[in-house]
Enzyme design. Structure first.
Site, PDB file in Angstrom:
ATOM      1  N   ARG A  57       1.073  -1.322  -0.595  1.00 45.04           N
ATOM      2  CA  ARG A  57      -0.069  -0.252   0.086  1.00 45.04           C
ATOM      3  C   ARG A  57       1.138   1.117   0.186  1.00 45.04           C
ATOM      4  O   ARG A  57       0.292   2.520  -0.415  1.00 45.04           O
ATOM      5  CB  ARG A  57      -0.606  -0.243   1.366  1.00 45.04           C
ATOM      6  CG  ARG A  57      -2.477  -1.054   0.902  1.00 45.04           C
ATOM      7  CD  ARG A  57      -3.172  -0.734  -0.138  1.00 45.04           C
ATOM      8  NE  ARG A  57      -4.171  -1.768  -0.068  1.00 45.04           N
ATOM      9  CZ  ARG A  57      -5.691  -1.605   1.010  1.00 45.04           C
ATOM     10  NH1 ARG A  57      -5.153  -0.883   1.829  1.00 45.04           N
ATOM     11  NH2 ARG A  57      -5.991  -2.446   1.026  1.00 45.04           N
ATOM     12  N   ASP A  80     -14.908  13.073   8.430  1.00 46.23           N
ATOM     13  CA  ASP A  80     -14.039  11.918   8.070  1.00 46.23           C
ATOM     14  C   ASP A  80     -12.447  12.400   8.381  1.00 46.23           C
ATOM     15  O   ASP A  80     -12.203  14.073   8.121  1.00 46.23           O
ATOM     16  CB  ASP A  80     -14.116  11.498   6.464  1.00 46.23           C
ATOM     17  CG  ASP A  80     -13.290  10.076   6.359  1.00 46.23           C
ATOM     18  OD1 ASP A  80     -13.445   8.617   6.160  1.00 46.23           O
ATOM     19  OD2 ASP A  80     -12.315  10.212   6.118  1.00 46.23           O
TER      20      ASP A  80
END
Length: 300
Positions: free
Chosen positions: A47, A156
């Site tokens: 990632r 968020d």
């Protein structure tokens, strides 16, 4: 041969040692609550190599140095975004929206018509499909909701994903998940390959940048909290603390919706009762009647 902490842990172009992994895992946990056990080493490598390439770094030791530097705050958010999955869609886990429509919202709409405040929190809202789906559901029951004191707060930790949510523009492929009535009333086609959320639904949502592991600016209580597929990234102790913090902000008989693979744990278990599939109702009686909240004034 026994592998040491200073030998590469993953095959690839960038040196990645056990010490590098441990530093990344510690930082991710301390700042964001992210739990990265040893079996996630290869995932972390795969990632994050995109970040290293983009930044022009040659190894993970340099990347760790950046994360810990005075200018590393922004990169730590990029790291979190890379390590988690912002995959969602409209009306996800439809049984929650069925309960919202049939059980949760009718008394709250009545309370709002009586002049009371109603606050709903989409915690970990990702690209915005969840809070807009909540708005569609409210407007389906109460077409004049924008004239009442009903607000959806959407938060968020990732500013980039939050900006996408605020823009409210989505690929046309996502239209199929939106119910026909909401599609005809609250969606504007912006071209052959995209659509945008209409004004009524957009007007009901307030967005804010928030790390669930940090301080929360909200001072009042919520009638409904959605926090779905967020706690799966946390260890059990962090999950238990999060559920407890939600309980502290929940209005009397308020509802908490969590992800399909998540379960309440810790002391908060005694403060909620299960009322459906990953749906819980606050079981405390000292926080006021439904709709009577001082809810989240910072984002009003």
């Amino acid at each position: 041969m026994t592998q040491t902490a200073e030998q590469p842990e993953s095959v690839g172009d960038f040196r990645f040692t056990g010490a590098d992994f441990a530093q990344i895992a510690q930082r991710a946990h301390e700042e964001f609550g992210l739990h990265l056990p040893a079996n996630k080493k290869d995932l972390v490598y795969s990632r994050l190599i995109k970040r290293l390439r983009l930044l022009g770094l040659r190894d993970f030791r340099s990347y760790c140095g950046l994360l810990e530097s005075s200018g590393g705050t922004e990169e730590r958010v990029h790291m979190l975004s890379a390590l988690t999955t912002n995959v969602t869609h409209f009306m996800r886990e439809e049984h929650h929206f069925k309960m919202l429509r049939e059980t949760v919202l009718p008394p709250l709409v009545k309370a709002a018509r009586d002049g009371r405040r109603v606050r709903i929190w989409s915690a970990g809202c990702s690209a915005g499909q969840e809070p807009y789906s909540i708005a569609f559901t409210i407007l389906g029951l109460c077409p004049d909701a924008e004239r009442l004191d009903i607000r959806i707060l959407a938060s968020d930790v990732d500013p980039e994903i939050l900006a996408r949510a605020q823009a409210g523009i989505y690929p046309v492929e996502e239209l199929k998940a939106i119910p026909d009535q909401a599609r005809s009333r609250h969606v504007d086609l912006t071209g052959s390959d995209s659509f945008s959320i209409g004004g009524k639904a957009r007007g009901m949502v307030r967005f804010g940048l928030l790390n669930l592991m940090g301080d929360w600016p909200m001072k009042g209580s919520f009638d409904v909290i959605f926090c779905r597929n967020v706690a799966i990234y946390f260890d059990k102790a962090t999950q238990a603390r999060l559920w407890g913090r939600f309980a502290e902000l929940m209005a009397k008989d308020g509802y908490l919706f969590i992800g399909h693979s998540e379960r309440l744990s810790g002391p908060a278990e005694t403060r909620f009762r299960n009322v459906g599939v990953t749906a819980y109702r606050h079981d405390m009686t000292s926080t006021g009647a439904p709709g009577q909240t001082e809810g989240a004034r910072t984002w009003d």
